[in-house]
Design an enzyme around this catalytic site. Structure first.
Site, PDB file in Angstrom:
ATOM      1  CG  ASP A   1      96.176  74.138 120.670  1.00 14.42           C
ATOM      2  OD1 ASP A   1      96.498  74.498 121.804  1.00 14.42           O
ATOM      3  OD2 ASP A   1      96.912  73.455 119.924  1.00 14.42           O
TER       4      ASP A   1
ATOM      5  CG  ASP B   1     105.017  69.093 106.169  1.00 12.44           C
ATOM      6  OD1 ASP B   1     105.568  69.276 107.282  1.00 12.44           O
ATOM      7  OD2 ASP B   1     104.933  67.980 105.636  1.00 12.44           O
ATOM      8  CG  HIS B   2     104.714  72.115 111.724  1.00  9.75           C
ATOM      9  ND1 HIS B   2     103.745  71.165 111.694  1.00  9.75           N
ATOM     10  CD2 HIS B   2     105.562  71.762 112.700  1.00  9.75           C
ATOM     11  CE1 HIS B   2     103.988  70.275 112.622  1.00  9.75           C
ATOM     12  NE2 HIS B   2     105.091  70.602 113.248  1.00  9.75           N
TER      13      HIS B   2
ATOM     14  CG  HIS C   1     105.413  66.155 109.504  1.00 10.56           C
ATOM     15  ND1 HIS C   1     104.967  67.321 108.941  1.00 10.56           N
ATOM     16  CD2 HIS C   1     104.583  65.909 110.557  1.00 10.56           C
ATOM     17  CE1 HIS C   1     103.914  67.765 109.629  1.00 10.56           C
ATOM     18  NE2 HIS C   1     103.669  66.920 110.599  1.00 10.56           N
TER      19      HIS C   1
HETATM   20  P1  NAP Z   1      90.852  73.788 117.786  1.00  9.14           P
HETATM   21  O1  NAP Z   1      91.624  74.211 118.982  1.00  9.14           O
HETATM   22  O2  NAP Z   1      89.786  72.752 117.947  1.00  9.14           O
HETATM   23  O3  NAP Z   1      90.206  75.108 117.172  1.00  9.14           O
HETATM   24  C1  NAP Z   1      89.173  75.070 116.210  1.00  9.14           C
HETATM   25  C2  NAP Z   1      88.712  76.490 115.915  1.00  9.14           C
HETATM   26  O4  NAP Z   1      87.655  76.437 114.950  1.00  9.14           O
HETATM   27  C3  NAP Z   1      88.175  77.249 117.109  1.00  9.14           C
HETATM   28  O5  NAP Z   1      88.561  78.593 117.003  1.00  9.14           O
HETATM   29  C4  NAP Z   1      86.652  77.112 116.941  1.00  9.14           C
HETATM   30  O6  NAP Z   1      86.062  78.174 117.610  1.00  9.14           O
HETATM   31  C5  NAP Z   1      86.531  77.209 115.437  1.00  9.14           C
HETATM   32  N1  NAP Z   1      85.324  76.587 114.881  1.00  9.14           N
HETATM   33  C6  NAP Z   1      84.888  75.306 115.046  1.00  9.14           C
HETATM   34  N2  NAP Z   1      83.766  75.106 114.327  1.00  9.14           N
HETATM   35  C7  NAP Z   1      83.479  76.275 113.704  1.00  9.14           C
HETATM   36  C8  NAP Z   1      82.456  76.701 112.813  1.00  9.14           C
HETATM   37  N3  NAP Z   1      81.465  75.881 112.409  1.00  9.14           N
HETATM   38  N4  NAP Z   1      82.502  77.970 112.355  1.00  9.14           N
HETATM   39  C9  NAP Z   1      83.488  78.822 112.735  1.00  9.14           C
HETATM   40  N5  NAP Z   1      84.466  78.473 113.572  1.00  9.14           N
HETATM   41  C10 NAP Z   1      84.468  77.209 114.049  1.00  9.14           C
HETATM   42  O7  NAP Z   1      91.807  73.266 116.618  1.00  9.14           O
HETATM   43  P2  NAP Z   1      93.372  73.537 116.418  1.00  9.14           P
HETATM   44  O8  NAP Z   1      94.147  72.604 117.280  1.00  9.14           O
HETATM   45  O9  NAP Z   1      93.636  74.976 116.545  1.00  9.14           O
HETATM   46  O10 NAP Z   1      93.586  73.025 114.922  1.00  9.14           O
HETATM   47  C11 NAP Z   1      93.164  73.755 113.784  1.00  9.14           C
HETATM   48  C12 NAP Z   1      93.718  73.105 112.528  1.00  9.14           C
HETATM   49  O11 NAP Z   1      95.136  73.123 112.581  1.00  9.14           O
HETATM   50  C13 NAP Z   1      93.341  71.642 112.341  1.00  9.14           C
HETATM   51  O12 NAP Z   1      93.231  71.386 110.963  1.00  9.14           O
HETATM   52  C14 NAP Z   1      94.543  70.891 112.902  1.00  9.14           C
HETATM   53  O13 NAP Z   1      94.684  69.602 112.319  1.00  9.14           O
HETATM   54  C15 NAP Z   1      95.659  71.809 112.446  1.00  9.14           C
HETATM   55  N6  NAP Z   1      96.883  71.709 113.250  1.00  9.14           N
HETATM   56  C16 NAP Z   1      96.872  72.072 114.576  1.00  9.14           C
HETATM   57  C17 NAP Z   1      98.057  72.018 115.296  1.00  9.14           C
HETATM   58  C18 NAP Z   1      98.117  72.453 116.743  1.00  9.14           C
HETATM   59  O14 NAP Z   1      99.229  72.536 117.275  1.00  9.14           O
HETATM   60  N7  NAP Z   1      96.998  72.741 117.374  1.00  9.14           N
HETATM   61  C19 NAP Z   1      99.236  71.562 114.685  1.00  9.14           C
HETATM   62  C20 NAP Z   1      99.213  71.198 113.334  1.00  9.14           C
HETATM   63  C21 NAP Z   1      98.024  71.284 112.635  1.00  9.14           C
HETATM   64  P3  NAP Z   1      84.516  78.175 118.111  1.00  9.14           P
HETATM   65  O15 NAP Z   1      84.324  76.958 118.914  1.00  9.14           O
HETATM   66  O16 NAP Z   1      84.397  79.451 118.889  1.00  9.14           O
HETATM   67  O17 NAP Z   1      83.717  78.208 116.880  1.00  9.14           O
END
Ligand code: NAP
Length: 499
Positions: free
Chosen positions: A19, A180-181, A243
């Site tokens: 995401d 920290d966005h 934040h």
């Molecule tokens: P997400 O949508 O769950 O994406 C996780 C990613 O990791 C997917 O691309 C997944 O792809 C991959 N993945 C999972 N297990 C894996 C493994 N064993 N090996 C390789 N790839 C793997 O998470 P997200 O929301 O993008 O968040 C990512 C990070 O950003 C987190 O730390 C979250 O706290 C932080 N964050 C997110 C947001 C936001 O707006 N989303 C905001 C602030 C901070 P596959 O399933 O294909 O492996």
């Protein structure tokens, strides 16, 4: 700076199908590219487990950047720099294959051995990836190497320390960019300019003239699909440790001797060190927790936190925090900094209200209208701007005073007209400017501050739910300020445009 003066770099995004990558990172990189802020010598390798061809990945990129552009040629040119590697990050073998791919791309795109590793993945993988990057030779580079790491950085001081020790085996502190966005937001970056570039504020920025400072960050959304994560986090860890405390530090720090990373961070660290720790028996006096029950948000009935997906029906997790922080130094002794943040609140708003002390003698009291205190309001999101609340003569006969508002709107809405926080942070990272990222010392001090509070809360069962969805949180949050003779300035009445 022209396009070719921007540093060449090869960016590896772990979690490239997730995401964050799709909603924020790809559009932000594209914006940099289309503004000429990305070197032509760049390439991106996306890493995730699912199997995708390079072409399929490029199609994902086009779809993602379609949210910010319709220039097909430019979008295709941008996407041509993207490659995909299917790889389970826990599997040692595929790091070697990844290294071969990026070494080839380095030659092809002339990225000068500069590598940025962006960890957009669940935090439990951060340490493992950093260790593999070193052990499997991906950090042996001829240029720079940098690690960009998402929040949360640990879930308490001890786990943050363990994670830090692990990533420090592969990267030096100055190579680690902890995101920290909020620090990328236009109006958060504006705090320093407002404070240090205005002769009318800096002399007043202390306990002689400021009575209290209020920071509100309210959301109307609930936990959505993040119930599992949020159950182990809560508002204190999810919002306050990072934040909210970062904004307190920017408001409270001393002027740095220079506007460089080291000096600014050093002043912020001192502000963190001056935050009075909250002892176990003081938690109730200084902090309030809440959890939403069912209620109406924007006219729509929504369920309570305990009824959300992946949430324990007897959950003790807080979705709201209000707190009073004291900064024990010469500048701030006696001035409360009130913070409040919560989910499923009445409005979505992040604002800072600086309330100045009343004048020594109110000459206008006899007109039955008490003067309003002067307020400086910094609007962070969704509106961006500054308002200054003054008293002026009411037009017409007599000398009655009325409140007036001087207003500066930063042409629009956060996330639409101003560069996305991620765009600025990615650009800073490529240039090697870590000012708007958090240093380990800040992380450690902020965990130390919140750990005491979370320990007490975890060990006592709260009487939840205690606020209705669509409200401004529990009554105790108002009482927290009322005990000091203050109240929360209603965020909607302060709007930047409504003057
Ligand atoms: P997400 O949508 O769950 O994406 C996780 C990613 O990791 C997917 O691309 C997944 O792809 C991959 N993945 C999972 N297990 C894996 C493994 N064993 N090996 C390789 N790839 C793997 O998470 P997200 O929301 O993008 O968040 C990512 C990070 O950003 C987190 O730390 C979250 O706290 C932080 N964050 C997110 C947001 C936001 O707006 N989303 C905001 C602030 C901070 P596959 O399933 O294909 O492996």
């Amino acid at each position: 700076m022209t396009q070719n003066e921007n540093p060449a770099s090869l960016i590896v995004i772990f979690g490239a199908t997730g995401d964050l990558a799709n909603r924020k990172l790809f559009p932000s990189l594209y914006n940099l590219f289309s503004k000429g802020n990305l070197s032509k010598n760049f390439a991106v390798v996306g890493v995730a487990r699912r199997s995708l061809s390079n072409d399929e990945f490029k199609q994902n990129i086009i779809k993602s950047i379609g949210t910010v552009s319709n220039d097909v040629d430019k979008m295709n040119e941008f996407a041509s720099h993207f490659y995909y590697h299917s790889h389970d990050v826990t599997d040692s073998a595929s790091y070697t294959a990844l290294n071969e791919i990026i070494t080839d791309l380095d030659d092809h795109y002339g990225t000068k051995g500069n590598r940025i590793f962006y960890l957009a993945m669940a935090p439990e993988f951060f340490g493992t990836i950093a260790t593999h990057l070193k052990e499997d030779g991906l950090t042996d580079v001829s240029g720079f190497k940098r690690l960009v790491i998402e929040k949360p950085f640990g879930h308490d001081l001890q786990s943050a320390q363990e994670l830090n020790n692990q990533i420090r085996t592969a990267f030096a502190e100055e190579e680690i960019y902890r995101i920290d966005h909020y620090l990328g937001k236009e109006m958060v970056q504006n705090i320093e300019v407002i404070r240090f570039a205005n002769a009318i504020f800096e002399p007043l920025w202390n306990n002689r003239y400021i009575s209290n400072i209020q920071i509100t960050s309210s959301e109307t959304l609930g936990v959505e699909e993040r119930g599992r994560y949020y159950e182990n986090s809560g508002a204190l860890r999810d919002m306050v440790q990072n934040h909210m405390l970062q904004m307190v530090a920017l408001l409270a720090m001393e002027p740095p001797i220079r506007l460089n990373t080291e000096e600014i961070r050093s002043e912020k660290v001192k502000a963190f060190r001056a935050m009075r720790p909250i002892k176990d028996d003081e938690v109730k006096q200084f902090f309030v927790r809440g959890q939403y029950g069912p209620g109406y948000v924007n006219g729509e009935l929504v369920s309570g936190y305990r009824q959300e997906n992946m949430v324990n029906p007897e959950s003790n997790t807080e979705t709201f925090v209000a707190g009073k922080l004291m900064i024990d130094n010469f500048r701030w002794a006696g001035v409360p900094f009130y913070i409040r943040t919560g989910k499923r609140m009445k409005t979505k708003s992040t604002k800072i209200v600086v309330q100045f002390k009343d004048i020594p003698m109110n000459l206008y009291y006899k007109t039955e209208q008490t003067l309003s205190p002067n307020l400086l309001v910094i609007h962070i999101q969704p509106e961006e701007g500054i308002t200054l609340h003054l008293n002026a003569k009411k037009a017409g006969q007599g000398i009655d005073a009325q409140a007036v508002k001087l207003s500066y709107a930063n042409k629009g809405v956060d996330g639409i007209n101003t560069p996305e926080a991620y765009e600025k942070l990615l650009y800073d990272c490529m240039k090697g400017d870590a000012t708007n990222f958090t240093h380990w010392d800040e992380v450690a001090l902020s965990w130390n501050f919140v750990d005491n509070i979370s320990d007490v809360w975890q060990n006592t069962y709260a009487n939840f739910p205690n606020y209705e969805a669509g409200s401004y949180g529990p009554r105790e949050s108002d009482i927290l300020l009322a005990r000091d003779g203050f109240f929360w300035w209603p965020v909607t009445n302060l709007d930047v445009e409504s003057c």
